[in-house]
Scaffold this motif. Structure first.
Motif, PDB file in Angstrom:
ATOM      1  N   GLY A 137       0.007 -16.862  -4.874  1.00 38.16           N
ATOM      2  CA  GLY A 137       1.009 -15.923  -5.376  1.00 38.16           C
ATOM      3  C   GLY A 137       1.090 -15.939  -6.888  1.00 38.16           C
ATOM      4  N   HIS A 207      13.355  -5.246  -4.734  1.00 34.41           N
ATOM      5  CA  HIS A 207      12.994  -6.466  -3.999  1.00 34.41           C
ATOM      6  C   HIS A 207      13.544  -6.480  -2.581  1.00 34.41           C
ATOM      7  N   PRO A 269       8.642 -17.396   0.187  1.00 36.15           N
ATOM      8  CA  PRO A 269       7.494 -17.601  -0.705  1.00 36.15           C
ATOM      9  C   PRO A 269       6.626 -18.740  -0.183  1.00 36.15           C
ATOM     10  N   ARG A 296      10.955 -11.173  -4.565  1.00 28.94           N
ATOM     11  CA  ARG A 296       9.593 -10.686  -4.330  1.00 28.94           C
ATOM     12  C   ARG A 296       9.566  -9.183  -4.620  1.00 28.94           C
ATOM     13  N   PHE A 304       6.067 -12.427  -7.385  1.00 30.47           N
ATOM     14  CA  PHE A 304       7.438 -12.926  -7.444  1.00 30.47           C
ATOM     15  C   PHE A 304       7.934 -12.952  -8.885  1.00 30.47           C
TER      16      PHE A 304
END
Length: 353
Positions: A137, A207, A269, A296, A304
């Motif tokens: 990520g 988000h 996450p 996110r 993120f």
């Protein structure tokens, strides 16, 4: 050690608490492992020192002692750990002086490190400097700018900076007051002049209305979902004007953990990313007790943004905080014992040689 303006509204309760702590010191069994002195605001004591936590700490051999702010800190104790969340230059100087005189005492956390989080511009800089390309990520910070003064200049400054509307406005200074956690959403540039500097303006990132609150307690990491601001369509800012105030979203009591959410929005996450983020920030910030507010980007799985970092957050709302926090405190006993044994072993080897 009386701190100006910080004691008057809860002095009677403090005196009663101090008497109880002295009685506990005398009655506590000989096998006690750890003495933790705490200096917390009344609000923090009520949320953190819950009965279940105090019982568990006592059963595990942790003695919680209220620090008397009307007496010199050096006259109290002895303490193994000092746990604190009080603001003010005077208190910080007291803690710093005490640490110089008693280097064996663990202070959670150093005042200099905590001060870093009192400014929303500096608190996120360490996140912006991180590289997460190998952790399943990406983590960044929303584009933002600081407005120091002159609200009438905000529209021009936003134009020059190239920030896109809508913008989230937050006070620049985080001082524990209700005002420092006020949150505004500005849909059009010209209404920005209604805001009161100094403040931080952040581009709003869709988000899915879900915020991840990542609690850090030493090496432990706990994540909970919270409801947040809903998505804003691209055409909405053109239809809506003005600045709107929102409640303190990140500390809202309503949890999103049990809600029927879109899996793409609700998925936590990746654990490797959280572990690296926590490890890097512990090192860079020099803190062991904090939380990270993360979102996110809607429509992605691995992008993120960190939007806030808070010192000594509301752990009372963290699931199983009692066990996590008491284990964290006891880890200092284990660490000291390990260090002592290592020192003795080295000395023994030198003697034998």
């Amino acid at each position: 050690m009386r701190l100006n303006g910080e004691i008057s509204d809860w002095e009677e309760e403090e005196e009663e608490e101090n008497r109880e702590s002295e009685n506990n010191m005398q009655a506590f069994p000989q096998q006690q492992k750890l003495v933790v002195g705490y200096a917390l605001t009344l609000k923090k004591k009520k949320s953190f020192l819950q009965p279940k936590f105090e019982r568990l700490a006592r059963n595990k051999g942790i003695l919680l002692v209220a620090i008397d702010l009307n007496r010199p800190l050096s006259d109290q104790g002895p303490f193994d750990i000092i746990l604190h969340k009080l603001l003010g230059k005077e208190w910080c100087e007291i803690i710093e002086d005490y640490k110089k005189e008693h280097p064996e005492v663990t202070v959670l956390d150093p005042p200099d490190a905590i001060r870093h989080l009192h400014n929303r511009q500096s608190m996120l800089q360490d996140v912006a400097d991180l590289n997460f390309s190998d952790c399943h990520g990406k983590v960044g910070v929303p584009r933002q700018m600081v407005i120091a003064n002159n609200p009438l200049s905000i529209p021009d400054e936003v134009t020059k900076a190239g920030l896109r509307m809508p913008l989230v406005a937050k006070p620049l200074v985080v001082d524990g007051s209700t005002k420092s956690h006020e949150l505004f959403l500005a849909y059009d540039q010209f209404s920005l002049s209604e805001l009161e500097p100094p403040l931080v303006l952040q581009e709003f990132v869709n988000h899915g209305g879900v915020l991840f609150k990542i609690y850090i307690v030493g090496d432990a990491i706990k994540v909970v979902r919270r409801f947040s601001l809903p998505n804003i369509s691209k055409c909405e800012p053109a239809k809506v004007a003005g600045v709107y105030r929102f409640p303190r979203v990140s500390s809202a009591a309503a949890s999103a953990d049990d809600a029927d959410l879109d899996p793409d929005v609700a998925e936590l996450p990746p654990r490797p990313l959280l572990e690296k983020l926590a490890r890097e920030l512990r090192c860079r910030l020099g803190l062991r007790l904090f939380n990270i507010d993360m979102i996110r980007e809607y429509g992605t799985r691995d992008v993120f943004y960190v939007i806030d970092i808070n010192y000594f957050p509301g752990y009372g709302k963290m699931p199983d905080y009692e066990n996590i926090f008491t284990d964290f405190l006891l880890s200092f006993v284990q660490s000291k014992c390990k260090k002592k044994c290592t020192t003795q072993l080295v000395e023994l080897n030198i003697h034998c040689a």
